[in-house]
Scaffold this motif. Structure first.
Motif, mmCIF file in Angstrom:
data_model
loop_
_atom_site.group_PDB
_atom_site.id
_atom_site.type_symbol
_atom_site.label_atom_id
_atom_site.label_comp_id
_atom_site.label_asym_id
_atom_site.label_seq_id
_atom_site.Cartn_x
_atom_site.Cartn_y
_atom_site.Cartn_z
ATOM 1 N N GLN A 1 0.763 -1.077 0.069
ATOM 2 C CA GLN A 1 0.063 -0.077 0.041
ATOM 3 C C GLN A 1 0.849 1.368 0.047
ATOM 4 N N ARG B 1 0.504 5.693 0.272
ATOM 5 C CA ARG B 1 -0.517 6.920 0.414
ATOM 6 C C ARG B 1 0.470 7.964 0.036
ATOM 7 N N VAL C 1 -4.579 7.186 -2.372
ATOM 8 C CA VAL C 1 -4.109 5.817 -1.821
ATOM 9 C C VAL C 1 -4.254 4.873 -2.902
ATOM 10 N N ARG D 1 -3.617 0.054 -3.120
ATOM 11 C CA ARG D 1 -3.417 -0.799 -2.416
ATOM 12 C C ARG D 1 -3.542 -2.095 -3.465
#
Length: 275
Positions: free
Chosen positions: A139, A141, A153, A155
């Motif tokens: 992930q 951000r 974001v 993921r």
């Protein structure tokens, strides 16, 4: 009121009134996001938070049944400057802050899979239990500024039973930098055919046993979702948290006989004691 609920309230009230007030003190969290717990109090070394959470959620992906579930909360963490290594439940991972605006995370987790007994109404009878498997979660951000007010974001979940990707935007509310406050994320979710069939596909064998139509899912757009997180730091040791999630399925997913509902939803909360 159950004995368990009464015990939780007694512990919570004791911590609220008899611990030294700490809620107004600013602490340096790795990033000031309620969804990213940091029990190290801004210092290198070990951090530990333990607690309980209760969720009211759909019984399985696509279910129209809801139920309560109680789970442990918290994590064991070790911090070195802008890096935190953690063990939280069935996940072991790392997260790191780079250039004040990049939060990177990698973890290995375990997917317990779906069970026939997850449906109290027998909606999964004949489908058998889903396969368990390990998952790698990556992930990132990217904040627009160092105050982490707004961010992008992304993921990726890569596992033995398929792959899933999530992309979206988020916003933080509140002025503190200790990890308290609230945040909201809007995301689009994609999955490959293996991941789609794990939750919504029906093989010929399962069709014969369950009476549901054989269904072969293809990859692509899975859903749109919104997620809300809240965290309040009561004092040096006690925190409370809350979360709400809504995910609206695509038309392809809703066409599966397993999808008895157009959405998945959950709401929950709990407390954590930081040692």
């Amino acid at each position: 009121m159950t004995k368990f609920t009464g015990l939780v309230l007694i512990i919570f009230i004791h911590g609220f009134f008899f611990q030294t007030a700490f809620a107004q003190d600013e602490r340096i969290a790795l990033v000031p996001l309620p969804s990213v717990d940091d029990f190290t109090r801004g210092k290198d070394g070990w951090g530990l938070g333990l607690g309980l959470g209760i969720e009211y959620e759909t019984a399985y992906e696509g279910s129209d049944e809801f139920g309560f579930e109680i789970d442990p909360a918290g994590a064991l963490q070790w911090r070195r400057e802008d890096n935190i290594f953690f063990w939280a439940g069935e996940a072991l991972g790392w997260r790191g802050l780079r250039a004040d605006t990049w939060l990177l995370e990698a973890l290995v987790g375990f997917d317990e899979g779906r069970e026939e007994s997850d449906s109290d109404k027998g909606r999964l009878d004949g489908l058998g239990d889903g396969e368990e498997g390990f998952e790698l979660v990556l992930q990132a951000r990217r904040a627009f500024a160092a105050d982490w007010r707004n961010w992008l974001v992304g993921r990726v979940i890569a596992g033995e039973n398929g792959n899933l990707g999530l992309f979206g935007v988020g916003r933080r509310f509140g002025d503190k930098f200790d990890g308290s406050g609230s945040e909201i994320n809007l995301v689009a979710v994609l999955h490959d055919s293996d991941f789609a069939n794990k939750d919504f596909g029906i093989t010929a064998k399962q069709s014969a046993a369950s009476g549901l139509d054989e269904t072969r899912m293809s990859g692509g757009f899975r859903s749109l979702g919104i997620n809300y997180n809240y965290r309040h730091i009561i004092n040096k040791n006690w925190q409370i948290f809350g979360e709400a999630l809504y995910e609206h399925y695509s038309s392809d997913v809703r066409a599966s006989p397993i999808a008895r509902s157009n959405y998945e939803a959950e709401v929950g909360g709990g407390f954590i004691y930081v040692f």
